[in-house]
Design an enzyme around this catalytic site. Structure first.
Site, PDB file in Angstrom:
ATOM      1  N   VAL A  93      -4.279   8.650  -8.308  1.00  5.44           N
ATOM      2  CA  VAL A  93      -4.517   9.140  -9.613  1.00  5.44           C
ATOM      3  C   VAL A  93      -5.712   9.784  -9.481  1.00  5.44           C
ATOM      4  O   VAL A  93      -6.964   9.434  -9.442  1.00  5.44           O
ATOM      5  CB  VAL A  93      -4.510   7.775 -10.591  1.00  5.44           C
ATOM      6  CG1 VAL A  93      -4.923   8.274 -11.981  1.00  5.44           C
ATOM      7  CG2 VAL A  93      -3.217   7.126 -10.604  1.00  5.44           C
TER       8      VAL A  93
ATOM      9  N   HIS B  72     -11.849   6.043 -10.241  1.00  8.28           N
ATOM     10  CA  HIS B  72     -11.733   4.756 -10.777  1.00  8.28           C
ATOM     11  C   HIS B  72     -12.223   4.099  -9.336  1.00  8.28           C
ATOM     12  O   HIS B  72     -12.026   4.138  -8.465  1.00  8.28           O
ATOM     13  CB  HIS B  72     -10.348   4.344 -11.100  1.00  8.28           C
ATOM     14  CG  HIS B  72      -9.250   4.890  -9.984  1.00  8.28           C
ATOM     15  ND1 HIS B  72      -8.728   6.239 -10.085  1.00  8.28           N
ATOM     16  CD2 HIS B  72      -8.609   4.383  -9.108  1.00  8.28           C
ATOM     17  CE1 HIS B  72      -7.993   6.212  -9.018  1.00  8.28           C
ATOM     18  NE2 HIS B  72      -7.795   5.413  -8.418  1.00  8.28           N
TER      19      HIS B  72
ATOM     20  N   HIS C 176     -11.698   0.310  -7.887  1.00 10.60           N
ATOM     21  CA  HIS C 176     -10.769  -0.546  -7.666  1.00 10.60           C
ATOM     22  C   HIS C 176     -11.549  -1.959  -7.349  1.00 10.60           C
ATOM     23  O   HIS C 176     -12.546  -1.947  -6.522  1.00 10.60           O
ATOM     24  CB  HIS C 176      -9.941  -0.704  -6.341  1.00 10.60           C
ATOM     25  CG  HIS C 176      -8.955   0.533  -6.493  1.00 10.60           C
ATOM     26  ND1 HIS C 176      -7.638   0.267  -6.814  1.00 10.60           N
ATOM     27  CD2 HIS C 176      -9.067   1.771  -5.986  1.00 10.60           C
ATOM     28  CE1 HIS C 176      -6.919   1.233  -6.774  1.00 10.60           C
ATOM     29  NE2 HIS C 176      -7.589   2.217  -6.115  1.00 10.60           N
TER      30      HIS C 176
ATOM     31  N   ASP D 225      -4.639  -3.268 -12.594  1.00 16.03           N
ATOM     32  CA  ASP D 225      -3.836  -2.427 -11.888  1.00 16.03           C
ATOM     33  C   ASP D 225      -2.189  -2.787 -12.184  1.00 16.03           C
ATOM     34  O   ASP D 225      -1.923  -3.930 -12.161  1.00 16.03           O
ATOM     35  CB  ASP D 225      -4.015  -2.361 -10.582  1.00 16.03           C
ATOM     36  CG  ASP D 225      -3.556  -1.032  -9.813  1.00 16.03           C
ATOM     37  OD1 ASP D 225      -4.406  -0.310  -9.315  1.00 16.03           O
ATOM     38  OD2 ASP D 225      -2.234  -1.087  -9.505  1.00 16.03           O
TER      39      ASP D 225
ATOM     40  N   ASN E 160     -11.224   5.597  -3.671  1.00 11.09           N
ATOM     41  CA  ASN E 160     -10.272   6.428  -2.750  1.00 11.09           C
ATOM     42  C   ASN E 160     -10.457   7.789  -3.046  1.00 11.09           C
ATOM     43  O   ASN E 160     -10.536   8.136  -4.237  1.00 11.09           O
ATOM     44  CB  ASN E 160      -8.824   6.028  -3.016  1.00 11.09           C
ATOM     45  CG  ASN E 160      -8.540   4.536  -2.145  1.00 11.09           C
ATOM     46  OD1 ASN E 160      -9.034   4.088  -1.454  1.00 11.09           O
ATOM     47  ND2 ASN E 160      -7.693   3.853  -3.097  1.00 11.09           N
TER      48      ASN E 160
HETATM   49  P1  5GP Z   1      -5.605   5.206  -6.267  1.00 12.67           P
HETATM   50  O1  5GP Z   1      -4.386   5.127  -5.310  1.00 12.67           O
HETATM   51  O2  5GP Z   1      -5.583   6.643  -6.931  1.00 12.67           O
HETATM   52  O3  5GP Z   1      -6.994   4.753  -5.336  1.00 12.67           O
HETATM   53  O4  5GP Z   1      -5.319   4.333  -7.402  1.00 12.67           O
HETATM   54  C1  5GP Z   1      -4.612   4.437  -8.545  1.00 12.67           C
HETATM   55  C2  5GP Z   1      -4.088   3.041  -8.928  1.00 12.67           C
HETATM   56  O5  5GP Z   1      -3.585   3.320 -10.264  1.00 12.67           O
HETATM   57  C3  5GP Z   1      -2.843   2.490  -7.971  1.00 12.67           C
HETATM   58  O6  5GP Z   1      -3.602   1.163  -7.636  1.00 12.67           O
HETATM   59  C4  5GP Z   1      -2.004   2.246  -9.107  1.00 12.67           C
HETATM   60  O7  5GP Z   1      -1.332   0.974  -8.975  1.00 12.67           O
HETATM   61  C5  5GP Z   1      -2.589   2.223 -10.303  1.00 12.67           C
HETATM   62  N1  5GP Z   1      -1.793   2.945 -11.551  1.00 12.67           N
HETATM   63  C6  5GP Z   1      -0.846   3.813 -11.410  1.00 12.67           C
HETATM   64  N2  5GP Z   1      -0.466   3.884 -12.678  1.00 12.67           N
HETATM   65  C7  5GP Z   1      -0.767   2.898 -13.538  1.00 12.67           C
HETATM   66  C8  5GP Z   1      -0.488   2.819 -14.893  1.00 12.67           C
HETATM   67  O8  5GP Z   1       0.493   3.401 -15.519  1.00 12.67           O
HETATM   68  N3  5GP Z   1      -1.255   1.670 -15.287  1.00 12.67           N
HETATM   69  C9  5GP Z   1      -2.147   0.895 -14.443  1.00 12.67           C
HETATM   70  N4  5GP Z   1      -2.664  -0.197 -15.055  1.00 12.67           N
HETATM   71  N5  5GP Z   1      -2.090   1.106 -13.280  1.00 12.67           N
HETATM   72  C10 5GP Z   1      -1.660   2.101 -12.718  1.00 12.67           C
END
Ligand code: 5GP
Length: 113
Positions: free
Chosen positions: A95, A99, A101, A29, A86
């Site tokens: 996003v 995914h 985590h 991440d 999430n």
């Molecule tokens: P969510 O909030 O949708 O459960 O998780 C999305 C995750 O994607 C977040 O923890 C955020 O830090 C990660 N993330 C967002 N943009 C990028 C990126 O460009 N590269 C990587 N490696 N992680 C990302």
């Protein structure tokens, strides 16, 4: 239009990839919330868990098995780790590409914020 994570698979956005196979890809991440914070993502752009269908059963199982394997490979299994998915605004999703985590390397608290 490609999702952010599809761009990572295709090498259009750089990422620290720790695992890649025909079904999923896992990378660190960009904003880690624990010493180890990895996202395990399916190549198929399922938007979020509540929109997965029975046809995605193999993919969903593969994501969790892969998260467990990565945790073992990185030495997290003995001390423990957490997997989180999430969904939507209240879930904290940012996003819209499914995914898992994988978080570990420190004591995690419960309940989550
Ligand atoms: P969510 O909030 O949708 O459960 O998780 C999305 C995750 O994607 C977040 O923890 C955020 O830090 C990660 N993330 C967002 N943009 C990028 C990126 O460009 N590269 C990587 N490696 N992680 C990302």
């Amino acid at each position: 239009m490609k999702t952010l994570f599809e761009k990572i698979y295709d090498g259009e956005i750089p990422a620290d990839i720790v695992h890649r196979d025909e079904i999923c890809c896992a990378f660190r991440d960009i904003s880690p919330q624990a010493p180890t914070h990895i996202l395990v993502t399916p190549r198929k752009a399922i938007p979020r868990i509540g929109e997965a269908t029975p046809a995605d059963q193999e993919i969903l199982g593969h994501l969790l098995l892969t998260a467990g394997k990565i945790a073992r490979d990185l030495g997290l299994a003995e001390t423990g780790f957490r997997t989180v998915i999430n969904h939507g605004p209240h879930g904290g999703e940012t996003v819209p590409h499914l995914h898992v985590h994988l978080l570990g390397g420190r004591q995690l608290t419960w309940p989550p914020g």
